[in-house]
Structures are given as structure tokens and as C-alpha cells.
Motif scaffolding. Sequence first.
Motif, PDB file in Angstrom:
ATOM      1  N   ILE A   1       5.299   6.422  18.119  1.00 18.00           N
ATOM      2  CA  ILE A   1       5.496   5.258  17.250  1.00 18.00           C
ATOM      3  C   ILE A   1       4.281   5.037  16.360  1.00 18.00           C
ATOM      4  CG2 ILE A   1       5.636   2.724  17.344  1.00 18.00           C
ATOM      5  CD1 ILE A   1       7.552   3.002  19.631  1.00 18.00           C
ATOM      6  N   VAL A   2       4.536   4.677  15.115  1.00 17.38           N
ATOM      7  CA  VAL A   2       3.453   4.276  14.220  1.00 17.38           C
ATOM      8  C   VAL A   2       3.330   2.755  14.297  1.00 17.38           C
ATOM      9  CG1 VAL A   2       2.598   4.260  11.858  1.00 17.38           C
ATOM     10  CG2 VAL A   2       3.994   6.189  12.658  1.00 17.38           C
ATOM     11  N   ALA A   3       2.133   2.300  14.657  1.00 18.71           N
ATOM     12  CA  ALA A   3       1.895   0.859  14.765  1.00 18.71           C
ATOM     13  C   ALA A   3       1.085   0.402  13.557  1.00 18.71           C
ATOM     14  CB  ALA A   3       1.140   0.556  16.059  1.00 18.71           C
ATOM     15  N   ILE A   4       1.664  -0.488  12.764  1.00 20.26           N
ATOM     16  CA  ILE A   4       0.995  -0.977  11.560  1.00 20.26           C
ATOM     17  C   ILE A   4       0.490  -2.394  11.826  1.00 20.26           C
ATOM     18  CG2 ILE A   4       1.282  -1.476   9.101  1.00 20.26           C
ATOM     19  CD1 ILE A   4       3.756   0.442   9.201  1.00 20.26           C
ATOM     20  N   ASP A   5      -0.782  -2.570  11.674  1.00 17.51           N
ATOM     21  CA  ASP A   5      -1.396  -3.887  11.926  1.00 17.51           C
ATOM     22  C   ASP A   5      -0.895  -4.898  10.892  1.00 17.51           C
ATOM     23  OD1 ASP A   5      -3.336  -6.060  11.530  1.00 17.51           O
ATOM     24  OD2 ASP A   5      -4.494  -5.011  13.068  1.00 17.51           O
ATOM     25  N   ALA A   6      -0.183  -5.903  11.360  1.00 14.17           N
ATOM     26  CA  ALA A   6       0.491  -6.811  10.425  1.00 14.17           C
ATOM     27  C   ALA A   6      -0.491  -7.685   9.654  1.00 14.17           C
ATOM     28  CB  ALA A   6       1.503  -7.685  11.166  1.00 14.17           C
ATOM     29  N   ASN A   7      -1.536  -8.169  10.314  1.00 10.88           N
ATOM     30  CA  ASN A   7      -2.481  -9.017   9.582  1.00 10.88           C
ATOM     31  C   ASN A   7      -3.157  -8.235   8.460  1.00 10.88           C
ATOM     32  OD1 ASN A   7      -1.966 -11.351  11.004  1.00 10.88           O
ATOM     33  ND2 ASN A   7      -3.474 -10.859  12.604  1.00 10.88           N
ATOM     34  N   LYS A   8      -3.539  -7.006   8.784  1.00 14.45           N
ATOM     35  CA  LYS A   8      -4.152  -6.179   7.734  1.00 14.45           C
ATOM     36  C   LYS A   8      -3.121  -5.843   6.652  1.00 14.45           C
ATOM     37  CE  LYS A   8      -7.621  -4.179  10.818  1.00 14.45           C
ATOM     38  NZ  LYS A   8      -7.892  -3.015  11.704  1.00 14.45           N
ATOM     39  N   LEU A   9      -1.890  -5.639   7.087  1.00 10.09           N
ATOM     40  CA  LEU A   9      -0.833  -5.366   6.107  1.00 10.09           C
ATOM     41  C   LEU A   9      -0.693  -6.533   5.134  1.00 10.09           C
ATOM     42  CD1 LEU A   9       1.601  -3.591   5.169  1.00 10.09           C
ATOM     43  CD2 LEU A   9       3.003  -4.901   6.779  1.00 10.09           C
ATOM     44  N   PHE A  10      -0.663  -7.754   5.691  1.00  7.47           N
ATOM     45  CA  PHE A  10      -0.502  -8.918   4.823  1.00  7.47           C
ATOM     46  C   PHE A  10      -1.689  -9.055   3.870  1.00  7.47           C
ATOM     47  CE2 PHE A  10       2.176 -10.929   8.460  1.00  7.47           C
ATOM     48  CZ  PHE A  10       3.252 -10.135   8.101  1.00  7.47           C
ATOM     49  N   LYS A  11      -2.871  -8.636   4.329  1.00 11.98           N
ATOM     50  CA  LYS A  11      -4.028  -8.660   3.418  1.00 11.98           C
ATOM     51  C   LYS A  11      -3.858  -7.629   2.308  1.00 11.98           C
ATOM     52  CE  LYS A  11      -7.654 -10.762   6.101  1.00 11.98           C
ATOM     53  NZ  LYS A  11      -7.583 -10.250   7.518  1.00 11.98           N
ATOM     54  N   LEU A  12      -3.288  -6.481   2.672  1.00 10.10           N
ATOM     55  CA  LEU A  12      -3.058  -5.461   1.636  1.00 10.10           C
ATOM     56  C   LEU A  12      -2.112  -5.976   0.550  1.00 10.10           C
ATOM     57  CD1 LEU A  12      -2.629  -2.002   3.455  1.00 10.10           C
ATOM     58  CD2 LEU A  12      -4.644  -2.925   2.295  1.00 10.10           C
ATOM     59  N   TYR A  13      -1.227  -6.889   0.922  1.00  7.97           N
ATOM     60  CA  TYR A  13      -0.308  -7.451  -0.073  1.00  7.97           C
ATOM     61  C   TYR A  13      -1.072  -8.000  -1.285  1.00  7.97           C
ATOM     62  CZ  TYR A  13       3.673  -7.560   3.271  1.00  7.97           C
ATOM     63  OH  TYR A  13       4.675  -7.251   4.139  1.00  7.97           O
ATOM     64  N   ASP A  14      -2.269  -8.575  -1.016  1.00  6.53           N
ATOM     65  CA  ASP A  14      -3.032  -9.169  -2.114  1.00  6.53           C
ATOM     66  C   ASP A  14      -3.508  -8.127  -3.113  1.00  6.53           C
ATOM     67  OD1 ASP A  14      -2.776 -11.721  -1.070  1.00  6.53           O
ATOM     68  OD2 ASP A  14      -4.584 -11.533   0.160  1.00  6.53           O
ATOM     69  N   SER A  15      -3.952  -6.985  -2.602  1.00  8.79           N
ATOM     70  CA  SER A  15      -4.482  -5.986  -3.534  1.00  8.79           C
ATOM     71  C   SER A  15      -3.434  -4.968  -3.983  1.00  8.79           C
ATOM     72  CB  SER A  15      -5.697  -5.276  -2.925  1.00  8.79           C
ATOM     73  OG  SER A  15      -5.685  -5.352  -1.525  1.00  8.79           O
ATOM     74  N   TYR A  16      -2.359  -4.859  -3.229  1.00 13.55           N
ATOM     75  CA  TYR A  16      -1.313  -3.898  -3.610  1.00 13.55           C
ATOM     76  C   TYR A  16       0.058  -4.581  -3.678  1.00 13.55           C
ATOM     77  CZ  TYR A  16      -4.772  -0.360  -2.245  1.00 13.55           C
ATOM     78  OH  TYR A  16      -5.903   0.418  -2.130  1.00 13.55           O
ATOM     79  N   PRO A  17       0.374  -5.166  -4.812  1.00  8.94           N
ATOM     80  CA  PRO A  17       1.710  -5.773  -4.931  1.00  8.94           C
ATOM     81  C   PRO A  17       2.823  -4.780  -4.596  1.00  8.94           C
ATOM     82  CG  PRO A  17       0.358  -6.395  -6.794  1.00  8.94           C
ATOM     83  CD  PRO A  17      -0.435  -5.379  -6.018  1.00  8.94           C
ATOM     84  N   GLU A  18       2.571  -3.507  -4.812  1.00  7.88           N
ATOM     85  CA  GLU A  18       3.615  -2.519  -4.498  1.00  7.88           C
ATOM     86  C   GLU A  18       3.894  -2.467  -2.993  1.00  7.88           C
ATOM     87  OE1 GLU A  18       2.432   1.650  -4.983  1.00  7.88           O
ATOM     88  OE2 GLU A  18       0.355   1.004  -5.305  1.00  7.88           O
TER      89      GLU A  18
END
Lengths: 187, 187
Positions: free
Chosen positions: B101-118
Motif C-alpha cells: 500500500i502507498v500511504a500518503i500523508d494527508a496533512n502534508k498533502l493538504f499543504k501541497l494543495y497551496d503550492s500545487y493547485p493541480e
Amino acid sequence: MKQLFEYFNRFSPLSDEAKEAIEGISKLVHIQKNKDLQPIGHTCKTVYFINKGIARIYYYKDGIDITDGFATENNVIARVESLFTGKPSRKAIQILEDAEIVAIDANKLFKLYDSYPEIERLFRKIFEASHVETVNRIEGIQFHTAEERYKALLEEAPTIIQRVPLKYIASYLGITQVSLSRIRGQR
Amino acid sequence: MKQLFEYFNRFSPLSDEAKEAIEGISKLVHIQKNKDLQPIGHTCKTVYFINKGIARIYYYKDGIDITDGFATENNVIARVESLFTGKPSRKAIQILEDAEIVAIDANKLFKLYDSYPEIERLFRKIFEASHVETVNRIEGIQFHTAEERYKALLEEAPTIIQRVPLKYIASYLGITQVSLSRIRGQR
DNA sequence: CTATCCATTTATCATATGATAAATAATCAG
DNA sequence: CTGATTATTTATCATATGATAAATGGATAG
């Protein structure tokens, strides 16, 4: 549009510029009781916000009218299974009390997402909240008796029960009108 | 991560930079059959993608184990009612076959939303699709008999029925194990 | 291989809800 | 206000599913 922007603020505040952009793709509509705001078979290209009135989403299952959900003042209503897929919806939106509604053009809205990430974020959050409600509703449907579901609705949304014909509430709860009447009658 | 990025491409393609950013907040985990990937009571802070294996979300209702849903290879699994609200989840994720399984850190993901709208857009679309599935599932639960629901699952996801103990499938369908057995047995 | 444990099936009985029909009550058009 | 239509309740009977218990089958550890 004041009501709408107050609603938005509950999710994430918008810049004035973004607000103007949304205002530019929205219009205020007035609809009479019992009219369909959107008919069955059409692809959902509008997100609605209810200033005043009450609406339901319904469809026909084996010829029988089934209520999929209700929306009241200060809430968004849309047929997401069509809005998000671009496929025609088997569902309709009907107005149950004379209503004042803000109609937001969805195609234009999706275009605004490109220039205003804050708008994309806002609507992401709005629909995430609706997603959560839908997930929670499954638990309610699946693992509670009709009586429990009715009582839960009485608790959570007593005004809906007061404002809406019981037959619509019955199918929303997944039971017949006769069963609902029986449940209400006992005691 | 190849599988994951192929999955992403089904929604919207990412720039190489965005892919690297996601890679940076993800890790590959291996889990054994019957282990909980996430326990009940913890707030969901991870989005999982299944490379190999099968998982279910479950919870306890009046002490009884209820399966909320399944996920197989090349799908995302998360407890959205916790992920989107930040509240602890009453549900757990359990692995039903040894899994990668690939585990994606959600808090870091949500932070990426700010710099990567894509990236925000990609995950918006992923969860919109899941939202649509959830909406459609309500119709299935509400207006089909247990037998119809079982047959529908047989059609749509025969591999799940083969790979998963029937008791889990019964509660997913909203019936007891005994009822499911009766339905399977008739004829 | 055997014993134990867990999953599945089978059986019996109880009950919530559906289907249908008919009686009341409420709403609405004229 | 009146009659007609629609919504709601009440009654009866049928049935799918639940609850419980017991029998069978399959998996796993030692």
C-alpha cells in the motif's frame, strides 16, 4: 447574494474579486411551489443555493416517486452524480414551497476554478461536507429501523417534517407512506 | 509509484514536479492479512492507495462488526468522514489479504494543495468520484431487496465475493450472515 | 494427522414492513 | 361554499429478513 456569501464564509472566505466573479455567473430565480427546477433526463449544469423555500431531489423507481433528499434555506443543492460526471441525471429537483434561489452556472464555475484556486477550494470544501453527510447517511439507512430513522429525522430536521408532505418523507426514509403513517400512529 | 501515477492519470495528469512532491510525502507499506491498517478512534491522517491486496472499512454497531466498504488494487481508500472533518473516526481499515500500500500523508498533502493547485484539483476529482459512488450506493441500499443487492455485487465485483469472507459481505449488504447464506442457498 | 477454532449453512420461529384496499381528512379550483 | 382531487390513516394479509440455535464444513496450529 449576502446569504450566499455568508454561507461561503462557513467554509472559506473569498476575496472580493472572487466574490464578484461568482456574482457574475449567478442569477436570482423565483420559482413556484411544485414546479421542477430541473427536470429528469437533463445534465446538471447548475449549482443552486436556496435563499428561501425548500426543495427536494426525486426520481422514479419502477414508476414510483422516490425522494432522494431535501434542501432548505442556506444550503446548496445539486445532483452531484450528474454535475461531477457530465452524464444526464435520472433525478429531478422540485420546489416544495415558493422559493428564491441563486443559480450558479456550473460550467462557468468550473472555468473560474482555473483563475481562482480559492473558488475551487471553496467548492471542494462545500462538496466534501456533502460527501461526509452522504457517507453518514448510509449508516443510518443500513442499520436503523424505519422507526429509528423517522425519529432521527424528527430530531435533526423537524422543520422538514412540518413543511413537506409525508409521502415525500416516507420514500426519503426508504419506506412506504403507509408504513410511515403506522409508525407515526403508534403510541 | 508507477501504479499510483497511472491511477492519477485517469483523473488528471500531473506535472513531474507535482509527482515528485507527492512521492516525497508518500511511503510504501506492507501489511499482513487481518491486521488493522488504521484503528478505530484515530483521526484519519492518511490517504491510502492499494498496489496489491484488499481492504475493508468496518466499525462496530451495538457490538456487531459492520463492513462499510471494500477497496481493491488500484484504488484509494480513506475514511472520508474523518479525513474531511478532522474528527476521530469510529471506523477502522483492515487488510484482508497481505497487501502493498502507498500511504500518503494527508496533512502534508493538504499543504501541497497551496503550492500545487493541480494536486488539489486531482484529489478533488478523486474524491468527487467517490462521492458519486456513495450517492449511487444509497439508491441501491434503499430500494433493492437483499437478494437484488447481492446479485448486483456479484455482477459488479465478483472478485470481492471470491476474496472476502461472506460474513463481511453480509454486513456490507446490510443483512445478517444467515440471510446471505439463505439467499445464496435458494435454488 | 488431529484437534480446535472459525465460517457457513440449515432450521425454526418472530416480526417489521410491504401490498392492497378502503375510510377519513385536508387541500384546492371554480 | 361546494365538489373534486390529493394526502393521510386504518385495516388485513403476505412475506422478507432477523434472532437464535444447531449442524456441517474448512482452515490452521501444533
